[in-house]
Structures are given as structure tokens and as C-alpha cells.
Design an enzyme around this catalytic site. Structure first.
Site, PDB file in Angstrom:
ATOM      1  N   LYS A  24       0.838  -1.203   0.000  1.00 29.86           N
ATOM      2  CA  LYS A  24       0.000   0.000   0.000  1.00 29.86           C
ATOM      3  C   LYS A  24       0.867   1.246   0.000  1.00 29.86           C
ATOM      4  O   LYS A  24       0.593   2.204  -0.727  1.00 29.86           O
ATOM      5  CB  LYS A  24      -0.931  -0.004   1.224  1.00 29.86           C
ATOM      6  CG  LYS A  24      -2.085  -0.974   1.079  1.00 29.86           C
ATOM      7  CD  LYS A  24      -2.833  -1.184   2.388  1.00 29.86           C
ATOM      8  CE  LYS A  24      -3.856  -2.311   2.218  1.00 29.86           C
ATOM      9  NZ  LYS A  24      -4.436  -2.769   3.485  1.00 29.86           N
ATOM     10  N   GLN A  60      -4.994  -1.407   9.481  1.00 32.44           N
ATOM     11  CA  GLN A  60      -4.889  -2.754   8.915  1.00 32.44           C
ATOM     12  C   GLN A  60      -5.513  -3.783   9.853  1.00 32.44           C
ATOM     13  O   GLN A  60      -5.213  -3.799  11.051  1.00 32.44           O
ATOM     14  CB  GLN A  60      -3.410  -3.071   8.642  1.00 32.44           C
ATOM     15  CG  GLN A  60      -3.163  -4.403   7.957  1.00 32.44           C
ATOM     16  CD  GLN A  60      -3.655  -4.437   6.515  1.00 32.44           C
ATOM     17  OE1 GLN A  60      -3.720  -3.422   5.836  1.00 32.44           O
ATOM     18  NE2 GLN A  60      -4.015  -5.620   6.049  1.00 32.44           N
ATOM     19  N   ASP A  94     -11.612   2.694   3.813  1.00 27.53           N
ATOM     20  CA  ASP A  94     -11.979   1.270   3.762  1.00 27.53           C
ATOM     21  C   ASP A  94     -13.492   1.095   3.631  1.00 27.53           C
ATOM     22  O   ASP A  94     -13.963   0.013   3.259  1.00 27.53           O
ATOM     23  CB  ASP A  94     -11.541   0.569   5.055  1.00 27.53           C
ATOM     24  CG  ASP A  94     -10.230  -0.196   4.917  1.00 27.53           C
ATOM     25  OD1 ASP A  94      -9.933  -0.660   3.805  1.00 27.53           O
ATOM     26  OD2 ASP A  94      -9.526  -0.325   5.934  1.00 27.53           O
TER      27      ASP A  94
HETATM   28  N1  GUN Z   1      -6.804  -6.684   5.892  1.00 26.52           N
HETATM   29  C1  GUN Z   1      -6.934  -7.385   4.743  1.00 26.52           C
HETATM   30  N2  GUN Z   1      -7.572  -6.634   3.810  1.00 26.52           N
HETATM   31  C2  GUN Z   1      -7.825  -5.442   4.380  1.00 26.52           C
HETATM   32  C3  GUN Z   1      -8.453  -4.247   3.928  1.00 26.52           C
HETATM   33  O1  GUN Z   1      -8.913  -4.122   2.791  1.00 26.52           O
HETATM   34  N3  GUN Z   1      -8.497  -3.228   4.818  1.00 26.52           N
HETATM   35  C4  GUN Z   1      -8.021  -3.330   6.075  1.00 26.52           C
HETATM   36  N4  GUN Z   1      -8.135  -2.279   6.886  1.00 26.52           N
HETATM   37  N5  GUN Z   1      -7.431  -4.430   6.536  1.00 26.52           N
HETATM   38  C5  GUN Z   1      -7.338  -5.468   5.690  1.00 26.52           C
END
Ligand code: GUN
Length: 296
Positions: free
Chosen positions: A54, A98, A121
Site C-alpha cells: 500500500k 490494517q 476502507d
Molecule cells: N486486511 C486485509 N484486507 C484489508 C483491507 O482491505 N483493509 C483493512 N483495513 N485491513 C485489511
């Protein structure tokens, strides 16, 4: 008939390039780059890989990336204080914490602490509610990415039969909402669904998001259907000690029946980060009182 493979990797690369162009224009107009903050608590190896990807993608798109890594034993109050600080930081347009969080931390409480206008998100109940009633908000990245692939492949989805397998808050439920809004006729199937193969056989669109390796078989698929596989499952490979990634769909049998299908890897997976960048740039426009570009 052999299905056309839907190239999510190429689609995601094009979306990231488009985000990059708009991000440069945004930085000019706003006098600062759009900013995305990512918070990682603990050392979960998969999460570390995601967070690194990311960060790299954010910087490549010409946006500012703020990474916060906290130890696994971080107290709730410390994490909530950081979220609060990011909520008020004008350089931060989007916040992503995350998941999964270490077991002692309450994920719902942390998500609730994120400003809904920075919740890129789309996990906050306010954004789930906005999606549910048709107000502008943020939609979770993975289902939005699936919708983009479907529209690119099929065009207008009006009247099509869609079956979403899985009812999670992150994928299944928002996916069903997006498909309903696109005028598809939507069924949500799950672990208690009776005769799942027969339900799936009705579908022009199948979205599989259950986390069960290769569960959906080719003879469940209506000939010509479009199959979107959200699953990312690591299973033992033929070679001793090795593993491989498979989806929730048995690709080898489904590819013989479907009209189009996303592979794993290289299908839905790459879309998630591209849509995250898209959501962050949309957040930046809204937070600056600018209109978000219509083609994002
Ligand atoms: N963990 C795995 N995929 C995601 C996601 O799209 N967002 C977040 N915040 N955590 C994750």
C-alpha cells in the site's frame, strides 16, 4: 467453451495510472498532495506485506503516505489517540487501520473512532449506512473493485441474476448492495443455503467470497456466466513443503463453462489497492471541497 480470463492486474494498473494523473492535478489545485495514513499494529507477516504494498502504491500514485507501526501489545487508548490525531491532521485525507488487529483490541471500536469522511476502507457503520440508503460515502475496496471488473466486462448489469456467496461486512454484504444498485437481481448465499449448486446455477454473475479453497465447481456454473473469485487461499502444492494460492472457485473446471472468470492470483487481488488509492483521492477532493473526478 473456454472462458475469457479477466485481467484484474492490467485493469488495476490502468486505474492506478488514472489515479496518478488526477492526484497530480489535485496536488496543484489543493496546494498539497492527497495523503493516506496506514496504521499497522503488531507483526502479522501477511499484514506487513499488504502495508508495504500500500505504501509503495501510494507513493507511486504521487500521494503522501503516512505509515504508523505500533507494537503488538499497544493499548487501546494509544491506538485510539493516534486515530484521533489522524482524524484532525489536515495532511491526512484517508485512514486505514490494517486488520486483523491483535486479539486484545476491539476492531469495531477502532473502526468507529475513524472519521467517516476519512474512512477509505468504508468499514464505518456510517459508510455502511450511506451505501445502504444510497448516499455518497465510501464503499469497501474489494467489492467496489469487483463491480468495476463486472461493468467493464458486461456493461449494463440491469436484470442480470447475481449470486453472491458469502455475507461478510467487508465483501458479501456491500457487494450485494452494489449489484442491487446496478439493477441486478441479487441472491446472497451462505453456509446455511440449501442446494447451493442449484442456486449458483441460476446466476449470470457469480461472486465467490467465502474463503473455502476451490469450493465452487464448474458444474455449478451456468454456461457463459461471469465468475468473480474473491478468495485467496493458501493450500499445499504438489511439491513437498511448497504452497500455492487458489481461489474459492475450482478454476480448472469453471474455466471450461464460464463466459469469463477472474484468475487467482491476478484477478480481484490487485484491484483492492488500486481502489484504495481511488477512495483516498476521492476523500481528498471531498475534504478540500472539490468535486471528485467523474471517471474515478
Ligand atoms: N486486511 C486485509 N484486507 C484489508 C483491507 O482491505 N483493509 C483493512 N483495513 N485491513 C485489511
Amino acid at each position: 467453451m473456454v472462458a475469457e480470463r479477466i485481467d484484474g492486474k492490467a485493469f488495476a494498473a490502468a486505474l492506478r495510472a488514472k489515479v496518478g494523473e488526477h492526484a497530480a492535478r489535485y496536488a496543484e489545485a489543493a496546494g498539497r498532495p492527497a495523503g493516506l495514513a496506514v496504521v499497522l499494529v503488531g507483526e502479522d507477516p501477511a499484514s506487513q506485506v499488504y502495508v508495504r504494498s500500500k505504501h509503495k502504491a501510494t507513493v507511486e500514485a504521487g500521494m503522501a503516505s503516512f505509515e504508523h507501526r505500533l507494537p503488538a501489545d499497544t493499548e487501546a487508548a494509544t491506538l485510539l489517540a493516534l486515530v484521533d490525531q489522524l482524524n484532525t491532521d489536515p495532511a491526512v485525507d484517508g485512514i486505514l487501520v490494517q486488520l486483523p488487529l491483535p486479539a486484545h483490541l476491539d476492531e469495531q471500536a477502532v473502526i468507529a473512532a475513524i472519521s467517516p469522511d476519512k474512512d477509505v476502507d468504508g468499514f464505518h457503520v456510517i459508510n455502511a449506512g450511506r451505501l445502504s440508503v444510497g448516499q455518497p460515502g465510501f464503499v469497501p475496496c474489494t467489492p467496489l473493485g469487483c463491480l468495476m471488473l463486472l461493468k467493464d466486462r458486461l456493461g449494463d448489469l440491469s436484470g442480470l441474476e447475481a449470486v453472491v456467496i458469502g455475507r461478510s461486512n467487508i465483501v458479501g454484504k456491500p457487494m450485494a448492495q452494489l449489484l442491487t444498485d446496478a439493477n441486478a437481481t441479487v441472491t446472497i448465499a451462505h453456509s446455511r443455503t440449501r442446494d447451493l449448486p442449484a442456486v449458483v446455477r441460476r446466476a449470470d454473475i457469480v461472486v465467490a467470497a467465502v474463503g473455502r479453497p476451490e469450493m465452487v465447481k464448474g458444474d455449478w456454473i451456468k454456461p457463459g456466466a461471469c465468475v468473480i473469485d474473491v478468495g485467496i487461499n493458501r493450500v499445499p502444492a504438489a511439491e513437498e513443503g511448497k504452497t500455492r494460492l487458489v481461489g474459492d472457485v475450482d478454476f480448472a473446471s469453471a474455466v471450461e463453462v464460464a463466459g469469463s472468470i477472474t484468475p487467482v492470483p491476478g484477478g480481484v487481488g490487485p484491484m483492492t489497492i488500486a481502489v484504495l488509492l481511488r477512495n483516498a483521492l476521492v476523500a481528498a477532493h471531498r475534504n478540500a471541497g472539490l468535486e471528485a473526478p467523474a471517471d474515478l
